[in-house]
Design a protein around this motif. Structure first.
Motif, PDB file in Angstrom:
ATOM      1  N   ALA A  89       0.725  -1.424   0.080  1.00  0.00           N
ATOM      2  CA  ALA A  89       0.128  -0.048  -0.089  1.00  0.00           C
ATOM      3  C   ALA A  89       1.006   1.130   0.074  1.00  0.00           C
ATOM      4  O   ALA A  89       0.548   2.227  -0.784  1.00  0.00           O
ATOM      5  N   ILE A  90       1.934   1.286   0.929  1.00  0.00           N
ATOM      6  CA  ILE A  90       3.092   2.388   0.948  1.00  0.00           C
ATOM      7  C   ILE A  90       3.648   2.736  -0.442  1.00  0.00           C
ATOM      8  O   ILE A  90       3.604   3.656  -0.949  1.00  0.00           O
ATOM      9  N   GLU A  91       3.957   1.431  -1.083  1.00  0.00           N
ATOM     10  CA  GLU A  91       4.474   1.616  -2.370  1.00  0.00           C
ATOM     11  C   GLU A  91       3.520   2.065  -3.384  1.00  0.00           C
ATOM     12  O   GLU A  91       3.833   2.957  -4.421  1.00  0.00           O
ATOM     13  N   ALA A  92       2.197   1.548  -3.300  1.00  0.00           N
ATOM     14  CA  ALA A  92       1.359   2.315  -4.350  1.00  0.00           C
ATOM     15  C   ALA A  92       1.123   3.674  -4.365  1.00  0.00           C
ATOM     16  O   ALA A  92       1.059   4.464  -5.229  1.00  0.00           O
ATOM     17  N   ASP A  93       1.099   4.026  -3.028  1.00  0.00           N
ATOM     18  CA  ASP A  93       0.997   5.698  -2.859  1.00  0.00           C
ATOM     19  C   ASP A  93       2.085   6.396  -3.194  1.00  0.00           C
ATOM     20  O   ASP A  93       2.061   7.513  -3.503  1.00  0.00           O
ATOM     21  N   SER A  94       3.374   5.991  -3.046  1.00  0.00           N
ATOM     22  CA  SER A  94       4.394   6.619  -3.417  1.00  0.00           C
ATOM     23  C   SER A  94       4.989   6.562  -4.627  1.00  0.00           C
ATOM     24  O   SER A  94       5.944   7.338  -5.190  1.00  0.00           O
ATOM     25  N   THR A  95       4.226   5.583  -5.625  1.00  0.00           N
ATOM     26  CA  THR A  95       4.818   5.493  -6.975  1.00  0.00           C
ATOM     27  C   THR A  95       4.021   6.717  -7.849  1.00  0.00           C
ATOM     28  O   THR A  95       2.884   6.736  -7.856  1.00  0.00           O
ATOM     29  N   ASN A  96       4.870   7.458  -8.649  1.00  0.00           N
ATOM     30  CA  ASN A  96       4.530   8.404  -9.222  1.00  0.00           C
ATOM     31  C   ASN A  96       4.232   7.917 -10.882  1.00  0.00           C
ATOM     32  O   ASN A  96       5.268   7.804 -11.526  1.00  0.00           O
ATOM     33  N   TRP A  97       2.696   7.604 -11.395  1.00  0.00           N
ATOM     34  CA  TRP A  97       2.556   6.916 -12.457  1.00  0.00           C
ATOM     35  C   TRP A  97       2.388   8.037 -13.825  1.00  0.00           C
ATOM     36  O   TRP A  97       2.403   7.660 -14.800  1.00  0.00           O
ATOM     37  N   ALA A  98       2.457   9.239 -13.214  1.00  0.00           N
ATOM     38  CA  ALA A  98       2.011  10.417 -14.146  1.00  0.00           C
ATOM     39  C   ALA A  98       3.278  10.544 -15.156  1.00  0.00           C
ATOM     40  O   ALA A  98       2.931  10.779 -16.334  1.00  0.00           O
ATOM     41  N   ASP A  99       4.464  10.573 -14.799  1.00  0.00           N
ATOM     42  CA  ASP A  99       5.653  10.719 -15.446  1.00  0.00           C
ATOM     43  C   ASP A  99       6.305   9.742 -16.278  1.00  0.00           C
ATOM     44  O   ASP A  99       7.015   9.939 -17.071  1.00  0.00           O
ATOM     45  N   LYS A 100       5.722   8.621 -16.349  1.00  0.00           N
ATOM     46  CA  LYS A 100       6.128   7.429 -16.745  1.00  0.00           C
ATOM     47  C   LYS A 100       5.580   7.207 -18.137  1.00  0.00           C
ATOM     48  O   LYS A 100       4.469   7.967 -18.575  1.00  0.00           O
ATOM     49  N   HIS A 101       6.212   6.487 -19.265  1.00  0.00           N
ATOM     50  CA  HIS A 101       5.774   6.347 -20.648  1.00  0.00           C
ATOM     51  C   HIS A 101       5.502   5.053 -20.843  1.00  0.00           C
ATOM     52  O   HIS A 101       5.939   4.092 -20.254  1.00  0.00           O
ATOM     53  N   TYR A 102       4.239   4.993 -21.270  1.00  0.00           N
ATOM     54  CA  TYR A 102       3.274   3.705 -21.656  1.00  0.00           C
ATOM     55  C   TYR A 102       3.228   3.376 -22.949  1.00  0.00           C
ATOM     56  O   TYR A 102       2.964   4.324 -23.959  1.00  0.00           O
TER      57      TYR A 102
END
Length: 578
Positions: free
Chosen positions: A9-22
């Motif tokens: 849960a902590i990892e989910a909150d701290s991961t910034n998904w916005a700047d990644k390329h998909y």
């Protein structure tokens, strides 16, 4: 277990998904839209899409994606497994990138085929946003744990990678088992089998893991204990019939013991479980051809051609194998059609010599001895024009054909060249002896093999003697000349690199010589990956950095010494496969 959920849960909150390329790869636009919206709900902004495998490869070649979601079935062209396969071979994603294979397929062959190329997760459709986030987050965190280790592996710095595993084990108990598995594998590559064995045995004390037992089997096999290794792999298969690597390793053990029928049977079972591997179908076809099982060879080669059409692993072997099969079935017309197709599919430098050898064999097997002899004459002329020799397998095929059509000196020379490049490999020498025996040159062949083995040994030993008596300049030059004469002799290559490294350690660092040693070692890893001395010598080479700038007299002395061994040598390492 509660602590693990809390950590996730902590990892989910701290991961910034916005700047990644998909990158989303699916042939159905509706699925791509659903996945795109799920990612946008996570905050993702940079999302590319591909409707086919070919389109995906173009995008992967241009952009380093952080996350790839790729469907297994992509319609015409490459499937998802082949996209992943080519991406891995061409290193188109970073070690930290996440690859999620997505499919509605639940069949064993589809899942296992994809799993062999190690996606980070395999998701079965339909996929909810919650499932996507949970898997993505779990895999992303694990990839960061292995990020530096994977990068060191890409750089072939296996000893440093093993040390990084220890550092991660201290702080990531959640992934301790995966890190131990990685470390043991790296120690095997680094020539530290005793340390790898200790890890496998420690793991097995807690639980019976197939990968740990298979690791012990590989160590036994590397030690020459082929039957003991075979028994271990057999035991792994009994406990876990889907552990494909155990089948492949057991087949190798059988081959090393000369039990080719048994090796063929094991490969057939593996190919039934995971039929979409181009290398495995090729190996099965070649093993079946060797034992005279023409029906099995034909089936394997045809499957290999079919699944290899859009694969980066596509090679001429299946086409040439089918030509041989047709020749043995006395179907010369179809055999020659396969040869023509091979010549259209592959460039002349890759197929030319082998196609001519196969053509000669087809003519000989179908009773057209005049055309077979004509091919032999053309091949003999090609050998005279080009001093470079092909790899071991091609030399032996060529020698077999030339003997069959009545040529004697050229094939004997080829087989002597093979022995010189494998002067400490008894299995290869036995295979060469069989070719001489078949040509009714048994005693003469034995004499030639012994003389060739001695010549190679003397060549190497003189360089080592010069090194041991501290004549480093002469030793470097001698071993460079030895590499020119025997470019695929592993012991000569390793000793040459070792002598250059000793020169650098004693006389001072020099970039040109260091690059030469690195080139030699990388060539060894290309023609015979997994050699124990490779990692140790690479580690020594990488640890050496230029010393502080010497005083002018010292600098002049070093440069004079280095100049004696770096004056425009002939090309030190061949670039062809060996």
């Amino acid at each position: 277990m509660v602590a693990d959920h809390h950590a996730t849960a902590i990892e989910a909150d701290s991961t910034n998904w916005a700047d990644k390329h998909y990158l989303l790869v699916d042939d159905f636009v509706g699925i791509r839209i659903l996945l795109r919206e799920s990612l946008r709900n996570l905050g993702a902004r940079h999302i590319d899409q591909a409707a086919s495998g070919g389109e995906a490869m173009k995008l992967l070649a241009k952009t380093r994606y952080d996350v790839v979601l790729c469907d297994y079935n992509l319609g015409e062209g490459k499937n998802g497994q082949q996209v992943l396969e080519e991406t891995r071979v061409r290193n188109l994603t970073a070690p930290s990138s996440v690859w999620l294979m997505v499919s509605a397929e639940k069949s064993v062959e589809s899942v296992m085929g994809a799993a062999e190329h190690q996606p980070d997760a395999y998701l079965i459709k339909p996929i909810t946003e919650g499932v996507l986030l949970t898997r993505l987050n779990r895999v992303w965190h694990k990839k960061q744990v292995f990020r530096e280790i994977d990068q060191a592996c890409l750089e072939k710095d296996y000893l440093r990678a093993a040390k990084l595993c220890d550092a991660q084990i201290e702080t990531n108990k959640l992934h301790e088992l995966d890190l131990l598995r990685m470390k043991a594998n790296l120690l095997l590559k680094s020539g530290e089998p005793d340390k790898a064995r200790a890890i496998y045995e420690k793991v097995l004390q807690d639980r019976d893991y197939s990968w740990a037992r298979a690791g012990l089997g590989k160590i036994r096999m590397n030690n020459g204990e082929h039957e003991a290794a075979r028994q271990i792999f057999q035991g792994v298969i009994v406990e876990n019939r889907y552990y494909i690597d155990a089948y492949d390793q057991m087949a190798v053990a059988y081959q090393l013991m000369g039990q080719h029928e048994e090796a063929c049977g094991v490969l057939e079972k593996a190919a039934r479980l995971s039929p979409n591997s181009v290398p495995r179908q090729r190996n099965l076809g070649q093993a079946a051809l060797r034992v005279g099982n023409i029906g099995m060879a034909e089936k394997a080669f045809r499957k290999c051609v079919a699944i290899g059409e859009f694969s980066v692993m596509k090679t001429p072997d299946a086409y040439l194998g089918l030509a041989r099969v047709c020749g043995l079935k006395n179907e010369a017309k179809e055999a020659l059609q396969w040869l023509l197709l091979a010549q259209r599919e592959f460039p002349p430098e890759q197929i030319g010599l082998r196609a001519k050898i196969t053509e000669g064999m087809v003519h000989h097997e179908t009773g057209d001895y005049r055309r077979a002899r004509k091919c032999g004459d053309e091949l003999e002329a090609m050998l005279e024009e080009n001093p470079d020799r092909p790899d071991k397998a091609i030399c032996m095929e060529l020698a077999t054909l030339l003997f069959a059509v009545g040529v004697k000196d050229a094939p004997a020379g080829l087989l002597c060249y093979v022995v010189k490049n494998n002067h400490d490999n008894q299995v290869v020498q036995d295979e060469v002896q069989k070719i001489f025996d078949k040509a009714r040159m048994g005693e003469e062949g034995t004499s030639l093999i012994n003389a060739s083995r001695k010549e190679a040994s003397d060549l190497m030993n003189k360089g080592v003697l010069l090194w041991k008596t501290d004549k480093l300049n002469e030793a470097v030059s001698w071993m460079r000349s030895a590499r020119e004469k025997l470019p695929n002799n592993l012991r000569i290559l390793f000793n040459s690199a070792q002598i250059i490294i000793s020169f650098l350690q004693q006389r001072g660092y020099h970039a040109e010589l260091a690059a030469e040693a690195g080139e030699v070692l990388l060539y060894v890893d290309q023609i015979a990956p997994g050699q124990q001395r490779f990692a140790q010598l690479m580690e020594q080479l990488k640890q050496m950095t230029p010393a502080a700038e010497p005083t002018p007299p010292e600098k002049a002395a070093v440069q004079e010494s280095v100049a004696m061994v770096t004056t425009k040598p002939p090309k030190s390492v061949r670039t062809r496969a060996g």
